[in-house]
Design a protein around this motif. Structure first.
Motif, PDB file in Angstrom:
ATOM      1  N   LEU A  48      13.253   0.171  55.675  1.00  0.00           N
ATOM      2  CA  LEU A  48      13.390   0.036  54.223  1.00  0.00           C
ATOM      3  C   LEU A  48      14.861   0.007  53.831  1.00  0.00           C
ATOM      4  O   LEU A  48      15.642   0.865  54.243  1.00  0.00           O
ATOM      5  CB  LEU A  48      12.697   1.214  53.535  1.00  0.00           C
ATOM      6  CG  LEU A  48      12.732   1.231  52.003  1.00  0.00           C
ATOM      7  CD1 LEU A  48      11.863   0.121  51.426  1.00  0.00           C
ATOM      8  CD2 LEU A  48      12.256   2.593  51.486  1.00  0.00           C
ATOM      9  N   LEU A  93       6.366  -2.767  41.982  1.00  0.00           N
ATOM     10  CA  LEU A  93       7.326  -2.073  42.819  1.00  0.00           C
ATOM     11  C   LEU A  93       7.628  -2.982  44.009  1.00  0.00           C
ATOM     12  O   LEU A  93       6.737  -3.322  44.777  1.00  0.00           O
ATOM     13  CB  LEU A  93       6.760  -0.740  43.290  1.00  0.00           C
ATOM     14  CG  LEU A  93       7.753   0.251  43.905  1.00  0.00           C
ATOM     15  CD1 LEU A  93       8.768   0.707  42.858  1.00  0.00           C
ATOM     16  CD2 LEU A  93       7.018   1.452  44.486  1.00  0.00           C
ATOM     17  N   GLU A 149      15.755  -1.246  50.312  1.00  0.00           N
ATOM     18  CA  GLU A 149      15.862  -1.133  48.851  1.00  0.00           C
ATOM     19  C   GLU A 149      14.472  -1.082  48.237  1.00  0.00           C
ATOM     20  O   GLU A 149      13.532  -1.723  48.715  1.00  0.00           O
ATOM     21  CB  GLU A 149      16.635  -2.331  48.280  1.00  0.00           C
ATOM     22  CG  GLU A 149      16.904  -2.227  46.784  1.00  0.00           C
ATOM     23  CD  GLU A 149      17.722  -3.409  46.265  1.00  0.00           C
ATOM     24  OE1 GLU A 149      18.521  -3.221  45.337  1.00  0.00           O
ATOM     25  OE2 GLU A 149      17.560  -4.532  46.796  1.00  0.00           O
ATOM     26  N   MET A 150      14.359  -0.303  47.154  1.00  0.00           N
ATOM     27  CA  MET A 150      13.131  -0.250  46.360  1.00  0.00           C
ATOM     28  C   MET A 150      13.502  -0.581  44.917  1.00  0.00           C
ATOM     29  O   MET A 150      14.460  -0.035  44.373  1.00  0.00           O
ATOM     30  CB  MET A 150      12.504   1.149  46.443  1.00  0.00           C
ATOM     31  CG  MET A 150      11.221   1.303  45.639  1.00  0.00           C
ATOM     32  SD  MET A 150      10.474   2.958  45.842  1.00  0.00           S
ATOM     33  CE  MET A 150      11.641   3.985  44.918  1.00  0.00           C
ATOM     34  N   THR A 207       5.695   6.579  41.549  1.00  0.00           N
ATOM     35  CA  THR A 207       6.727   5.894  40.775  1.00  0.00           C
ATOM     36  C   THR A 207       6.685   6.386  39.339  1.00  0.00           C
ATOM     37  O   THR A 207       5.648   6.323  38.677  1.00  0.00           O
ATOM     38  CB  THR A 207       6.492   4.374  40.797  1.00  0.00           C
ATOM     39  OG1 THR A 207       6.523   3.926  42.148  1.00  0.00           O
ATOM     40  CG2 THR A 207       7.546   3.650  39.992  1.00  0.00           C
ATOM     41  N   CYS A 239       9.483  -3.593  47.492  1.00  0.00           N
ATOM     42  CA  CYS A 239      10.033  -2.847  48.627  1.00  0.00           C
ATOM     43  C   CYS A 239      10.586  -3.839  49.642  1.00  0.00           C
ATOM     44  O   CYS A 239       9.830  -4.660  50.193  1.00  0.00           O
ATOM     45  CB  CYS A 239       8.954  -1.979  49.261  1.00  0.00           C
ATOM     46  SG  CYS A 239       8.130  -0.859  48.094  1.00  0.00           S
ATOM     47  N   HIS A 240      11.906  -3.790  49.860  1.00  0.00           N
ATOM     48  CA  HIS A 240      12.573  -4.704  50.779  1.00  0.00           C
ATOM     49  C   HIS A 240      12.739  -4.047  52.145  1.00  0.00           C
ATOM     50  O   HIS A 240      13.243  -2.916  52.237  1.00  0.00           O
ATOM     51  CB  HIS A 240      13.948  -5.103  50.245  1.00  0.00           C
ATOM     52  CG  HIS A 240      13.897  -5.954  49.010  1.00  0.00           C
ATOM     53  ND1 HIS A 240      13.582  -7.291  49.046  1.00  0.00           N
ATOM     54  CD2 HIS A 240      14.133  -5.649  47.697  1.00  0.00           C
ATOM     55  CE1 HIS A 240      13.631  -7.788  47.817  1.00  0.00           C
ATOM     56  NE2 HIS A 240      13.950  -6.815  46.992  1.00  0.00           N
ATOM     57  N   TYR A 292      11.948  -1.018  40.993  1.00  0.00           N
ATOM     58  CA  TYR A 292      10.885  -0.937  39.996  1.00  0.00           C
ATOM     59  C   TYR A 292      11.154  -1.993  38.925  1.00  0.00           C
ATOM     60  O   TYR A 292      12.256  -2.055  38.361  1.00  0.00           O
ATOM     61  CB  TYR A 292      10.828   0.452  39.347  1.00  0.00           C
ATOM     62  CG  TYR A 292      10.003   0.447  38.078  1.00  0.00           C
ATOM     63  CD1 TYR A 292       8.609   0.416  38.127  1.00  0.00           C
ATOM     64  CD2 TYR A 292      10.616   0.428  36.827  1.00  0.00           C
ATOM     65  CE1 TYR A 292       7.853   0.377  36.965  1.00  0.00           C
ATOM     66  CE2 TYR A 292       9.860   0.390  35.652  1.00  0.00           C
ATOM     67  CZ  TYR A 292       8.481   0.361  35.733  1.00  0.00           C
ATOM     68  OH  TYR A 292       7.738   0.304  34.587  1.00  0.00           O
ATOM     69  N   GLY A 344       2.191   3.051  51.167  1.00  0.00           N
ATOM     70  CA  GLY A 344       1.970   3.344  49.755  1.00  0.00           C
ATOM     71  C   GLY A 344       0.498   3.331  49.426  1.00  0.00           C
ATOM     72  O   GLY A 344      -0.369   3.127  50.300  1.00  0.00           O
ATOM     73  N   THR A 359       4.576   5.672  46.960  1.00  0.00           N
ATOM     74  CA  THR A 359       5.071   5.306  48.288  1.00  0.00           C
ATOM     75  C   THR A 359       5.182   6.585  49.114  1.00  0.00           C
ATOM     76  O   THR A 359       5.295   7.684  48.563  1.00  0.00           O
ATOM     77  CB  THR A 359       6.447   4.618  48.217  1.00  0.00           C
ATOM     78  OG1 THR A 359       7.397   5.517  47.627  1.00  0.00           O
ATOM     79  CG2 THR A 359       6.381   3.336  47.411  1.00  0.00           C
ATOM     80  N   ARG A 370      16.863   0.095  40.565  1.00  0.00           N
ATOM     81  CA  ARG A 370      17.065  -0.189  41.985  1.00  0.00           C
ATOM     82  C   ARG A 370      17.504   1.072  42.714  1.00  0.00           C
ATOM     83  O   ARG A 370      18.356   1.798  42.239  1.00  0.00           O
ATOM     84  CB  ARG A 370      18.111  -1.287  42.176  1.00  0.00           C
ATOM     85  CG  ARG A 370      17.753  -2.587  41.488  1.00  0.00           C
ATOM     86  CD  ARG A 370      18.813  -3.665  41.701  1.00  0.00           C
ATOM     87  NE  ARG A 370      18.479  -4.849  40.939  1.00  0.00           N
ATOM     88  CZ  ARG A 370      17.617  -5.770  41.344  1.00  0.00           C
ATOM     89  NH1 ARG A 370      17.033  -5.637  42.537  1.00  0.00           N
ATOM     90  NH2 ARG A 370      17.337  -6.820  40.607  1.00  0.00           N
TER      91      ARG A 370
END
Length: 285
Positions: free
Chosen positions: A152, A183, A154-155, A215, A185-186, A157, A240, A209, A224
């Protein structure tokens, strides 16, 4: 006018977030007789098979949400080869990302940029790649798992509406997945960047998550979170869950060779093989 069209039009004036918070209140209720009645009514209405649940007794769950996000028995979802379905549901659409757009339903496409909250730079990573949309119906298992092993990075919203995401709405509401709350998720994977997008929907009380919990938006702005300390999740590991049903949109930088037996709206199970990737190119090594 078709009923599906009427159903989608009626959703525009509904106070989506207020209704979802109200449903969320009852979903967290711990009054035994009320939560048990809600759970039993839900099981009957949607023909939920409790035999595969780790806890098959409906009355053993503290809240409706605990029941809805129930764990399964360890052997209930064996993992297939290659790219895995992240959830139980319908594989509503899948294929190559063409002209930086994904197919929502016949006649409706939406852009990767919009899906990712307006992040042009992130969207470029997926140009020429592949995507898949998995719709989770109310009766499905509602935990989301990793389709590939990844780290992971970056997350994000992204605020938005909460239209229903069933087939009636996806057929008639333009840009549905890019206008609903979501959301993003990268992840970095051995096959290049991967985005796992958890799309909110009407009466979805929350998205969780495993690394950040539920969230909780602090404002109506895009938020971010970068992860300097690596969070590594393995293939098939839970990442998640939805408290009430919705859709997962997957985007890959690489081209996916989807299984030829798959067609739009195919029923899939978490862990089922969706296909695979050619050997990773030098840009991904």
């Amino acid at each position: 006018m078709p009923l599906s069209k009427l159903f989608s039009l009626l959703q525009y004036p509904i106070p989506h977030h207020l209704l979802s918070r109200l449903v969320g209140f009852f979903a967290e209720c711990r009054v035994a007789w009320l939560k048990n009645a809600l759970i039993r009514a839900f099981i009957k209405a949607f023909k939920v098979d409790m035999r595969e649940a780790a806890e098959p007794d409906p009355t053993a769950y503290a809240t409706f949400n605990d029941f809805f996000t129930r764990a399964l028995k360890p052997d209930a979802r064996p993992l297939g080869e290659g790219l895995l379905s992240p959830a139980d549901g319908n594989l509503s659409q899948f294929g190559p990302i063409e002209a930086d757009r994904l197919l929502q339903a016949k006649g409706h496409r939406f852009s990767v940029v919009d899906l990712l909250g307006g992040d042009v730079e992130a969207a470029r990573r997926y140009s020429g790649g592949s995507y898949a949309n998995v719709y989770l119906s109310p009766k499905d298992y509602h935990r989301v798992h990793m389709p590939l092993a990844g780290t992971l990075t970056e997350m994000v919203y992204v605020p938005g509406r909460l239209f229903s995401v069933n087939s009636a709405t996806t057929d008639h509401v333009p840009n549905l997945f890019a206008r609903n709350e979501r959301l993003v998720c990268h992840f970095d994977t051995e096959y290049g960047p991967m985005a796992v997008v958890l799309v909110g929907a009407m009466i979805v009380a929350a998205i969780e998550t495993v690394w950040a919990g539920q969230t909780t938006p602090l404002s109506g702005q895009v938020q971010r979170v970068r992860f300097d300390q690596p969070i590594r999740l393995e293939r098939g590991e839970e990442m998640g869950r939805f408290k009430l049903g919705s859709t997962v949109v997957l985007a890959f930088a690489g081209k996916v060779d989807f299984d030829t037996s798959l067609t739009p709206k195919t029923k899939v199970s978490m862990g089922q093989s969706l296909g695979g990737f050619p050997d990773p190119g030098p840009e991904f090594v």
